[in-house]
Design a protein around this motif. Structure first.
Motif, PDB file in Angstrom:
ATOM      1  N   GLY A 195      19.910 -11.596  18.669  1.00 49.20           N
ATOM      2  CA  GLY A 195      19.143 -12.662  19.284  1.00 49.20           C
ATOM      3  C   GLY A 195      17.937 -13.100  18.484  1.00 49.20           C
ATOM      4  N   ASP A 196      17.623 -12.388  17.399  1.00 45.93           N
ATOM      5  CA  ASP A 196      16.488 -12.766  16.542  1.00 45.93           C
ATOM      6  C   ASP A 196      16.926 -12.635  15.094  1.00 45.93           C
ATOM      7  OD1 ASP A 196      14.102 -13.153  15.186  1.00 45.93           O
ATOM      8  OD2 ASP A 196      12.914 -12.247  16.791  1.00 45.93           O
ATOM      9  N   LYS A 197      17.213 -13.739  14.457  1.00 50.35           N
ATOM     10  CA  LYS A 197      17.768 -13.740  13.105  1.00 50.35           C
ATOM     11  C   LYS A 197      16.725 -13.456  12.029  1.00 50.35           C
ATOM     12  CE  LYS A 197      21.380 -17.016  14.464  1.00 50.35           C
ATOM     13  NZ  LYS A 197      21.995 -18.353  14.226  1.00 50.35           N
ATOM     14  N   ASP A 198      15.459 -13.276  12.437  1.00 47.27           N
ATOM     15  CA  ASP A 198      14.394 -13.000  11.470  1.00 47.27           C
ATOM     16  C   ASP A 198      14.046 -11.520  11.385  1.00 47.27           C
ATOM     17  OD1 ASP A 198      13.997 -15.654  10.699  1.00 47.27           O
ATOM     18  OD2 ASP A 198      12.693 -16.044  12.409  1.00 47.27           O
ATOM     19  N   ILE A 199      14.667 -10.680  12.200  1.00 46.92           N
ATOM     20  CA  ILE A 199      14.297  -9.261  12.244  1.00 46.92           C
ATOM     21  C   ILE A 199      15.383  -8.414  11.588  1.00 46.92           C
ATOM     22  CG2 ILE A 199      13.780  -7.302  13.729  1.00 46.92           C
ATOM     23  CD1 ILE A 199      12.567  -9.178  15.724  1.00 46.92           C
TER      24      ILE A 199
END
Length: 391
Positions: A195-199
């Motif tokens: 759900g968070d493509k930056d982590i």
């Protein structure tokens, strides 16, 4: 040639599936305390010795008992409990607890008991600040499902509980810019937060079991999952290594692997602000607890290459590690010059700007740590005014 084909060491992988042949052979081993072997063949003569039916039945029961014990040990191994040959039914055995590693003194605080019939194994850590206890059954449930339930029941973190998924395009593109291949990401189980493509998620595993996770946002902000074990990143890669490489960060570990070395681990907490000149008492040396938790791996290593960052904190980290693991078996890399006034900082910088072959040569050309210290002293002395001897 791929990075994995160049790797010098491979991690040991715990298997869930084992063959019937292994169970039979282990049951007939003379070292097994549960089995008594008779010299008996179906083609024996009428005059040959024939064991009584009661003895034959007892032998069959013991063979099944050995199979049960092997299965229980397989299940416990998946939870990090490494059973020794002394773990036999009816006895209590003290082992190293995979949760607390026996505390600062690394005592064998985990009491393991296998019931006489081999249907159940249970354990409890008697250290008050750990007290980890649980059990595994033999009762016909599938081993993988059984262990998965036990792991969840005992509070062990899993990829599902951390909401992890394989890296997407944004994460793989980030690593591609740093010359880290998808193959290396897969082998090291680098993932991302669902759900968070930056982590980015760097998974810490011991004996194949997830024991910790460090997260990083692409713009470089780190944090660790609560309850993560303090251990070296990539510890399973040095199970059988006589020589290892220690770096300062997870990306540097992946970079060294691209250069062909899998016998590499990273410290979990980066470098300190300054180093200590002498070794503090164990109870106060909390920052380097991860070295003590990996003692069984590090004690058997004959050569340790320190490839920490080329700055003051990195040099402090190298000194601290050498002080704790023994400077006599430590070597240190010298990062090459970037231009007339500066040097490359770490393994990933060398990989990105000079390529994997250059990084491999830098590691291969590491010098004994004591010589590096002498060179640094000589270099610093050159900047001091010449001292005029007293007449």
């Amino acid at each position: 040639m791929s990075a994995s084909s160049l790797c010098l060491y491979r991690p040991l992988i715990t298997a869930l599936v084992f063959s019937r042949r292994r169970l039979i052979s282990s049951s007939l081993s003379s070292s097994s305390p549960l089995v008594r072997v008779w010299s008996y063949s179906s083609s024996h003569s009428s005059n040959g010795p024939t064991p009584p039916p009661a003895i034959v039945e007892k032998m069959e029961e013991q063979t099944i008992g050995v199979a049960k014990v092997d299965t229980l040990k397989q299940k416990m191994e998946l939870l990090g409990i490494l059973c020794s040959d002394s773990c036999v039914p009816g006895r209590y055995t003290n082992l190293l607890c995979p949760k607390c590693n026996g505390g600062p003194s690394m005592e064998r605080s985990l009491s393991v008991h296998i019931v006489q019939k081999g249907d159940l194994a249970m354990w409890r850590c008697f250290r008050t600040d750990c007290s980890w206890g649980d059990k595994v059954f033999i009762d016909g449930r599938a081993a993988h499902n059984e262990v998965k339930k036990i792991v969840q029941f005992s509070g062990q973190m899993t990829e599902e509980s951390l909401r992890l998924e394989p890296p997407g395009e944004k994460v793989t593109a980030y690593f591609s810019e740093r010359m880290i291949s998808d193959e290396t990401l897969r082998r090291n189980a680098v993932m991302q937060r669902s759900g968070d493509k930056d982590i980015i998620a760097f998974t810490y595993k011991r004996n194949g079991l997830l024991v910790g996770c460090k997260f990083r946002r692409i713009e470089k902000r780190y944090w660790q999952e609560k309850g993560s074990e303090k251990t070296l990143y990539g510890i399973d890669d040095i199970n059988d290594a006589a020589e290892i490489i220690i770096v300062e960060g997870e990306i540097d570990k992946l970079s060294v692997e691209e250069a062909g070395f899998c016998n590499c681990v990273s410290v979990p907490d980066g470098a300190p602000g300054k180093s200590s000149n002498k070794l503090p008492p164990v109870e106060k040396d909390t920052r380097y607890q991860y070295l003590r938790s990996c003692k069984q791996h590090l004690d058997k290593v004959s050569r340790i290459i320190l490839a920490t960052d080329n700055d003051k904190p990195g040099q402090a980290l190298a000194r601290d590690i050498a002080l704790r693991l023994g400077a006599h078996r430590c070597w240190q890399v010298s990062w090459p010059k970037k231009d007339e006034s500066s040097y490359y900082k770490d393994a990933n910088e060398v990989l990105r700007h000079m390529g994997p072959d250059a990084l491999r040569k830098v590691i291969e050309n590491a010098k004994p740590y004591q010589l590096c210290i002498s060179d640094q002293v000589v270099s610093s002395d050159k900047h001091k005014p010449e001292r005029i001897p007293a007449s």
